[in-house]
Each structure stands twice: as structure tokens, then as C-alpha cells.
Design a protein around this motif. Structure first.
Motif, PDB file in Angstrom:
ATOM      1  N   ARG A  59       0.862  -1.188   0.000  1.00 42.19           N
ATOM      2  CA  ARG A  59       0.000   0.000   0.000  1.00 42.19           C
ATOM      3  C   ARG A  59       0.896   1.235   0.000  1.00 42.19           C
ATOM      4  O   ARG A  59       1.811   1.362   0.819  1.00 42.19           O
ATOM      5  CB  ARG A  59      -0.875   0.061   1.256  1.00 42.19           C
ATOM      6  CG  ARG A  59      -1.896  -1.026   1.384  1.00 42.19           C
ATOM      7  CD  ARG A  59      -2.832  -0.763   2.563  1.00 42.19           C
ATOM      8  NE  ARG A  59      -2.111  -0.555   3.818  1.00 42.19           N
ATOM      9  CZ  ARG A  59      -2.008   0.606   4.442  1.00 42.19           C
ATOM     10  NH1 ARG A  59      -2.543   1.694   3.949  1.00 42.19           N
ATOM     11  NH2 ARG A  59      -1.350   0.684   5.598  1.00 42.19           N
ATOM     12  N   ARG A  60       0.610   2.168  -0.901  1.00 45.08           N
ATOM     13  CA  ARG A  60       1.348   3.424  -0.901  1.00 45.08           C
ATOM     14  C   ARG A  60       0.909   4.282   0.280  1.00 45.08           C
ATOM     15  O   ARG A  60      -0.279   4.545   0.471  1.00 45.08           O
ATOM     16  CB  ARG A  60       1.096   4.197  -2.189  1.00 45.08           C
ATOM     17  CG  ARG A  60       1.532   3.484  -3.454  1.00 45.08           C
ATOM     18  CD  ARG A  60       1.421   4.426  -4.634  1.00 45.08           C
ATOM     19  NE  ARG A  60       1.501   3.703  -5.897  1.00 45.08           N
ATOM     20  CZ  ARG A  60       1.640   4.295  -7.086  1.00 45.08           C
ATOM     21  NH1 ARG A  60       1.683   5.612  -7.157  1.00 45.08           N
ATOM     22  NH2 ARG A  60       1.703   3.571  -8.186  1.00 45.08           N
ATOM     23  N   SER A  72       8.186   5.607  10.514  1.00 40.47           N
ATOM     24  CA  SER A  72       7.062   6.198  11.256  1.00 40.47           C
ATOM     25  C   SER A  72       6.115   6.948  10.343  1.00 40.47           C
ATOM     26  O   SER A  72       5.336   7.785  10.810  1.00 40.47           O
ATOM     27  CB  SER A  72       7.610   7.142  12.340  1.00 40.47           C
ATOM     28  OG  SER A  72       8.471   6.459  13.219  1.00 40.47           O
ATOM     29  N   PHE A  73       6.149   6.629   9.053  1.00 47.35           N
ATOM     30  CA  PHE A  73       5.314   7.343   8.099  1.00 47.35           C
ATOM     31  C   PHE A  73       3.839   7.140   8.438  1.00 47.35           C
ATOM     32  O   PHE A  73       3.424   6.020   8.755  1.00 47.35           O
ATOM     33  CB  PHE A  73       5.595   6.842   6.685  1.00 47.35           C
ATOM     34  CG  PHE A  73       5.427   7.891   5.627  1.00 47.35           C
ATOM     35  CD1 PHE A  73       6.428   8.799   5.372  1.00 47.35           C
ATOM     36  CD2 PHE A  73       4.260   7.967   4.889  1.00 47.35           C
ATOM     37  CE1 PHE A  73       6.280   9.771   4.390  1.00 47.35           C
ATOM     38  CE2 PHE A  73       4.097   8.918   3.910  1.00 47.35           C
ATOM     39  CZ  PHE A  73       5.109   9.831   3.654  1.00 47.35           C
ATOM     40  N   PRO A  74       3.011   8.198   8.413  1.00 48.92           N
ATOM     41  CA  PRO A  74       1.592   8.051   8.758  1.00 48.92           C
ATOM     42  C   PRO A  74       0.886   7.043   7.866  1.00 48.92           C
ATOM     43  O   PRO A  74       1.127   6.974   6.663  1.00 48.92           O
ATOM     44  CB  PRO A  74       1.033   9.459   8.534  1.00 48.92           C
ATOM     45  CG  PRO A  74       2.214  10.370   8.646  1.00 48.92           C
ATOM     46  CD  PRO A  74       3.371   9.589   8.105  1.00 48.92           C
ATOM     47  N   GLY A  75       0.046   6.237   8.484  1.00 52.43           N
ATOM     48  CA  GLY A  75      -0.774   5.293   7.735  1.00 52.43           C
ATOM     49  C   GLY A  75      -0.345   3.850   7.850  1.00 52.43           C
ATOM     50  O   GLY A  75      -1.085   2.953   7.431  1.00 52.43           O
ATOM     51  N   MET A  83       8.773  -0.088   3.212  1.00 50.18           N
ATOM     52  CA  MET A  83       9.797  -0.045   2.177  1.00 50.18           C
ATOM     53  C   MET A  83       9.656   1.258   1.406  1.00 50.18           C
ATOM     54  O   MET A  83       8.549   1.799   1.305  1.00 50.18           O
ATOM     55  CB  MET A  83       9.650  -1.227   1.206  1.00 50.18           C
ATOM     56  CG  MET A  83       9.659  -2.583   1.877  1.00 50.18           C
ATOM     57  SD  MET A  83       9.414  -3.913   0.669  1.00 50.18           S
ATOM     58  CE  MET A  83       9.359  -5.328   1.772  1.00 50.18           C
ATOM     59  N   ALA A  84      10.751   1.749   0.874  1.00 54.22           N
ATOM     60  CA  ALA A  84      10.733   2.974   0.069  1.00 54.22           C
ATOM     61  C   ALA A  84      11.221   2.633  -1.330  1.00 54.22           C
ATOM     62  O   ALA A  84      12.298   2.058  -1.495  1.00 54.22           O
ATOM     63  CB  ALA A  84      11.611   4.039   0.702  1.00 54.22           C
ATOM     64  N   VAL A 207       6.781   5.663  -0.278  1.00 57.03           N
ATOM     65  CA  VAL A 207       6.821   4.920   0.981  1.00 57.03           C
ATOM     66  C   VAL A 207       5.664   3.927   0.977  1.00 57.03           C
ATOM     67  O   VAL A 207       4.506   4.297   0.751  1.00 57.03           O
ATOM     68  CB  VAL A 207       6.744   5.874   2.178  1.00 57.03           C
ATOM     69  CG1 VAL A 207       6.876   5.103   3.483  1.00 57.03           C
ATOM     70  CG2 VAL A 207       7.844   6.935   2.082  1.00 57.03           C
ATOM     71  N   THR A 208       5.982   2.666   1.206  1.00 52.83           N
ATOM     72  CA  THR A 208       5.059   1.565   0.951  1.00 52.83           C
ATOM     73  C   THR A 208       4.984   0.644   2.155  1.00 52.83           C
ATOM     74  O   THR A 208       6.014   0.307   2.757  1.00 52.83           O
ATOM     75  CB  THR A 208       5.543   0.765  -0.277  1.00 52.83           C
ATOM     76  OG1 THR A 208       5.672   1.659  -1.382  1.00 52.83           O
ATOM     77  CG2 THR A 208       4.592  -0.359  -0.612  1.00 52.83           C
ATOM     78  N   ALA A 209       3.787   0.247   2.519  1.00 50.77           N
ATOM     79  CA  ALA A 209       3.578  -0.705   3.610  1.00 50.77           C
ATOM     80  C   ALA A 209       3.267  -2.069   3.026  1.00 50.77           C
ATOM     81  O   ALA A 209       2.405  -2.199   2.153  1.00 50.77           O
ATOM     82  CB  ALA A 209       2.427  -0.238   4.502  1.00 50.77           C
ATOM     83  N   VAL A 210       3.974  -3.091   3.522  1.00 46.12           N
ATOM     84  CA  VAL A 210       3.809  -4.459   3.036  1.00 46.12           C
ATOM     85  C   VAL A 210       3.569  -5.366   4.236  1.00 46.12           C
ATOM     86  O   VAL A 210       4.387  -5.401   5.166  1.00 46.12           O
ATOM     87  CB  VAL A 210       5.054  -4.936   2.262  1.00 46.12           C
ATOM     88  CG1 VAL A 210       4.863  -6.364   1.768  1.00 46.12           C
ATOM     89  CG2 VAL A 210       5.356  -4.002   1.095  1.00 46.12           C
ATOM     90  N   TYR A 211       2.451  -6.089   4.235  1.00 47.68           N
ATOM     91  CA  TYR A 211       2.153  -6.971   5.365  1.00 47.68           C
ATOM     92  C   TYR A 211       3.186  -8.079   5.462  1.00 47.68           C
ATOM     93  O   TYR A 211       3.595  -8.676   4.460  1.00 47.68           O
ATOM     94  CB  TYR A 211       0.763  -7.593   5.221  1.00 47.68           C
ATOM     95  CG  TYR A 211       0.416  -8.492   6.398  1.00 47.68           C
ATOM     96  CD1 TYR A 211      -0.039  -7.944   7.589  1.00 47.68           C
ATOM     97  CD2 TYR A 211       0.603  -9.869   6.311  1.00 47.68           C
ATOM     98  CE1 TYR A 211      -0.326  -8.756   8.680  1.00 47.68           C
ATOM     99  CE2 TYR A 211       0.314 -10.690   7.394  1.00 47.68           C
ATOM    100  CZ  TYR A 211      -0.152 -10.129   8.578  1.00 47.68           C
ATOM    101  OH  TYR A 211      -0.414 -10.935   9.648  1.00 47.68           O
TER     102      TYR A 211
END
Length: 231
Positions: A59-60, A72-75, A83-84, A207-211
Motif C-alpha cells: 500500500r502506498r 514512522s510514516f503516517p498510515g 519499504m521505500a 513509501v510503501t507498507a507491506v504486510y
């Protein structure tokens, strides 16, 4: 979310030296100190950052500059690693601060469908891994500090490039700093992209969130009430 976008076949072999870099060209890394406590750099040929994020199932969270408090990026939600992802000439680059992607063979194989992936990891204790993956096949993987011990379907495919970059391939352990520097030089020989502080600092990162199940397990033992549950 739609399925992974298909990448055109990479024009780079991913296994032959294509530059003249040696470990000495990366002596700046230890002196710079920005990621010396742990890093993972993963290069994906022929994909743009959006395609990389899709293949990761991520998720971006937003766009940011170099190390703009990515962790610590929001979201970010519980159980997600950060990951970036940035565009580089002919490649996308995933940068992780104390990341783990180099050990996620399932994701590396997915990322490398119809293309080439190169990944390089080191932590604060100098545990390290370098791997070349092509079209879902881990061709070679090794610890730069013990590069005589290689695994993969073609464990010797990088030997000429490894030796030219300065890595020891005869079973002798490498000097701690030199092994990291030589692994960066090997990456440059394969990507044709010199990794410099200027290059890293100038890029825009998605900036990307990966489960990740391991992150989720750790957070169950160390809950952060400020994070939203994973969906």
C-alpha cells in the motif's frame, strides 16, 4: 488490487560485468554512516515503482525524500513493514532501513517474473546476503563475508564479476568493511548504475507498507496502541 503488471523482458543479462567498479569506489559508505546499522537495497530491472508496489502487494503511504522518517510514516498498520521505492535509470530501487526483503525468497521470486532482481542486505552484526534472481529463479545467493559458499541454480554465474569487484571467492573470509563495499561494486557492475549519496538523496521515494507475518507476530508481543489494525 489488480494483478502484477507484466514487465518486458529485461535487456540486461544480470550476470555479466557491465561496469568497472571495485570496492574502493564505495569506501564512502562506512564513513557516511546513514545505513551502517542495517540496510537492504533491492534493484528490479524494467519495472517502475508502481509496478513494484503491485508485485509486493503493498500500500502506498505517500511520497517522501531520502529517509524522511519512513518507519514512522503516517498510515502504517499493525503487521506491516515499510519499504521505500524509487525510480532509477532502467531499474526501480527498494531501500529498507533494517529491512528483510533479501530473505523473502517468495517476494523476490514474484518481483523477478520476466525480469532481473539484485538484492543486498546487511545488519548491525554484519549478517549479510547478496542474491541474483531472474524470472523466479534464485541463480546465486551468498554472504559477501563468506562468498566462497554460494547457493542457487547457477552458483558460479557471477564469479568473474565478483572477483573483478574485489570479493574473495576462494573460501577465505573477507574484511568486514571491504565485503560490503565490494558487494556494492558488484551491484554497480550488474546494474550499470553507480550508487552514490547524491543519487540516493535526490530521488523521490514512494513509501510503501507491506504486510509481513513476522512483523505481525513481533507486534503482537510488543503492541503499539498508536497503530491501526491490519485490514
Amino acid at each position: 488490487m489488480s494483478g502484477p503488471a507484466e514487465a518486458p523482458p529485461s535487456g540486461l543479462s544480470g550476470s555479466q560485468p557491465t561496469a568497472q567498479a571495485t570496492g574502493g569506489d564505495y569506501s564512502w559508505f562506512e564513513d557516511n554512516g546513514e545505513l551502517t546499522e542495517g540496510f537492504c537495497f533491492t534493484w528490479i530491472a524494467g519495472l517502475d515503482p508502481g509496478q513494484v508496489i503491485t508485485r509486493l502487494g503493498g500500500r502506498r503511504l505517500g511520497a517522501a525524500g531520502w529517509r524522511a522518517d519512513w518507519a514512522s510514516f503516517p498510515g502504517r498498520r499493525r503487521g506491516e513493514a515499510v519499504m521505500a521505492v524509487a525510480a532509477m535509470p532502467g531499474w526501480s530501487l527498494i531501500v529498507e532501513d533494517n529491512g528483510w526483503l533479501a530473505f523473502r525468497d517468495d517476494l523476490l521470486e514474484r518481483l523477478s517474473a520476466r525480469t532481473t532482481v539484485i538484492t543486498h542486505y546487511r545488519n548491525v552484526e554484519y549478517d549479510s546476503r547478496f542474491a541474483l534472481i531472474k524470472n523466479g529463479d534464485i541463480q546465486v545467493a551468498f554472504d559477501p563475508y563468506d562468498s566462497g559458499d554460494r547457493t542457487g541454480s547457477h552458483p558460479d554465474v557471477l564469479l568473474p564479476a565478483m572477483r573483478a569487484a574485489g570479493l574473495a571467492t576462494d573460501g577465505q573470509d573477507s574484511d568486514d568493511a571491504d565485503a560490503t563495499e565490494c558487494a556494492f561494486a558488484l551491484t554497480e557492475r550488474l546494474t550499470r548504475v553507480p550508487m552514490t549519496t547524491a543519487l540516493l538523496h535526490a530521488a523521490t521515494y514512494l513509501v510503501t507498507a507491506v504486510y509481513d507475518a513476522d512483523v505481525a507476530a513481533w507486534e503482537r508481543e510488543n503492541p503499539d496502541p498508536g497503530l491501526q489494525p491490519a485490514r
